[in-house]
Design a protein around this motif. Structure first.
Motif, PDB file in Angstrom:
ATOM      1  N   LEU A 105      -9.722  -5.756  10.593  1.00  0.00           N
ATOM      2  CA  LEU A 105     -10.874  -4.948  10.978  1.00  0.00           C
ATOM      3  C   LEU A 105     -10.624  -3.447  10.902  1.00  0.00           C
ATOM      4  N   VAL A 106      -9.413  -3.000  11.196  1.00  0.00           N
ATOM      5  CA  VAL A 106      -9.148  -1.554  11.105  1.00  0.00           C
ATOM      6  C   VAL A 106      -9.329  -1.055   9.671  1.00  0.00           C
ATOM      7  N   ALA A 159       0.825  -1.207   0.000  1.00  0.00           N
ATOM      8  CA  ALA A 159       0.000   0.000   0.000  1.00  0.00           C
ATOM      9  C   ALA A 159       0.858   1.256   0.000  1.00  0.00           C
ATOM     10  N   LEU A 160       1.900   1.278   0.808  1.00  0.00           N
ATOM     11  CA  LEU A 160       2.779   2.446   0.856  1.00  0.00           C
ATOM     12  C   LEU A 160       3.505   2.644  -0.473  1.00  0.00           C
ATOM     13  N   TYR A 167      -7.529   1.730   2.052  1.00  0.00           N
ATOM     14  CA  TYR A 167      -6.468   1.017   2.778  1.00  0.00           C
ATOM     15  C   TYR A 167      -5.143   1.769   2.665  1.00  0.00           C
ATOM     16  N   ALA A 168      -4.809   2.195   1.463  1.00  0.00           N
ATOM     17  CA  ALA A 168      -3.535   2.887   1.256  1.00  0.00           C
ATOM     18  C   ALA A 168      -3.500   4.216   2.016  1.00  0.00           C
ATOM     19  N   ASP A 169      -4.597   4.960   1.984  1.00  0.00           N
ATOM     20  CA  ASP A 169      -4.648   6.231   2.712  1.00  0.00           C
ATOM     21  C   ASP A 169      -4.552   6.010   4.218  1.00  0.00           C
ATOM     22  N   LEU A 170      -5.155   4.922   4.706  1.00  0.00           N
ATOM     23  CA  LEU A 170      -5.045   4.574   6.119  1.00  0.00           C
ATOM     24  C   LEU A 170      -3.584   4.327   6.491  1.00  0.00           C
TER      25      LEU A 170
END
Length: 315
Positions: free
Chosen positions: A282-283, A32-33, A294-297
């Motif tokens: 879950l997060v 993701a990063l 997901y990537a922004d998280l």
């Protein structure tokens, strides 16, 4: 943003009983990063040493480790000594949250609802245990996650085997009042007064058995996000999650686990300070319900990386 984050290490793997889960979490975070243009690199703390970590030249690290030696404050202490910014909670909060017994003591001191408990050893009276907590009850190792070593005890004859299983994972054993009801969890992002709860998630596992298989491998478990709850109850769960998070002085991100009993009362079970980031986790699910990818998280969590101990400079 990504150009300001420098060379990033994603710490994953490790030595704990949750190594396999961490390998999945770390790979997901890394990918993701990288998708966001961040110079991210995987670093398995189970294979490499602190000397290797120093030589890797990271500007900050994302901790995607679960369990001992990654989530329990030991690694966080080492990173403080190295002055290497890291994600998540500091040494004290990580250590407290990893110990479910100490977590309960802190929460009870703050007036937060958590099931009754006893600390067991080999000499604990079964009669005393059942008189205090009733049946069924839960026996588990207080320093493990992912439901490892946990047993739901329904008869007095099952206590000894449940104790032996938990004791094989941990020096201490926690016996806890069983709460019958719905299983809920609430992710939390941020630190201090800015900490904010994400939408509540309900976990519906086959026969109510949310074990390791149903967490990470099987597709039989259902997740409802946001959970179908009255608005007032969702708001109460958010408030309790934020208070429980702040009581332990958590930072960056975390996840509060609850049982909602049949009368509608929520009970805090534990706080995860380095929650799973797998495809089943879950997060990310709560973040998605709040409109965050997901990537922004991952980027938000990474951006909050810091050292928590600010020592005066040495001349």
């Amino acid at each position: 943003m990504s150009s300001n984050l420098g060379r990033v290490g994603v710490l994953y793997g490790g030595h704990s009983a949750e190594r396999e889960v961490s390998l999945m979490s770390g790979q997901g975070v890394h990918d993701a990063l990288r998708s966001k243009g961040i110079d991210a690199h995987l670093f398995d703390t189970g294979r490499y040493t602190l000397v290797d970590l120093i030589n890797a030249g990271f500007d900050r690290v994302f901790i995607a480790l679960h369990g001992r030696y990654g989530e329990d404050g030991t690694l966080q202490g080492a990173l403080e000594l190295l002055h290497l910014p890291y994600t998540g909670s500091g040494t004290l909060a990580s250590s407290l949250a990893m110990n479910k017994i100490m977590t309960k003591k802190v929460w009870l001191q703050h007036g937060l609802p958590t099931p009754a408990y006893m600390v067991m050893d080999a000499e604990t009276s079964v009669d005393e245990l059942i008189d205090a907590l009733g049946l069924p009850l839960i026996i588990k190792p207080p320093h493990e996650g992912s439901t490892l070593g946990i047993t739901k005890v329904t008869t007095r004859e099952e206590v000894a085997a449940a104790y032996r299983l938990a004791a094989s994972y941990d020096e201490q054993v926690l016996a806890e009042q069983f709460i019958k009801g719905r299983e809920l969890t609430v992710p939390v992002l941020g630190s201090g007064a800015s900490a904010r709860a994400l939408p509540v998630i309900e976990i519906v596992a086959p026969d109510g058995n949310y074990d390791y298989e149903h967490k990470y491998i099987s597709n039989d478990t259902q997740y409802v996000c946001p959970a179908e709850l009255p608005a007032e109850l969702s708001a109460e769960l958010a408030r309790l999650s934020e208070e429980a998070y702040r009581a332990l002085e958590c930072e960056g991100w975390g996840r509060a686990d609850f049982m909602l009993d049949e009368s509608g009362k929520p009970w805090l079970l534990e706080m995860n300070t380095s929650p799973g980031m797998t495809s089943h986790s879950l997060v990310p699910m709560g973040a998605k319900a709040a409109g965050m990818s997901y990537a922004d998280l991952c980027v938000e969590i990474l951006s909050s990386a810091s050292c928590k101990v600010h020592s005066p400079s040495v001349a």
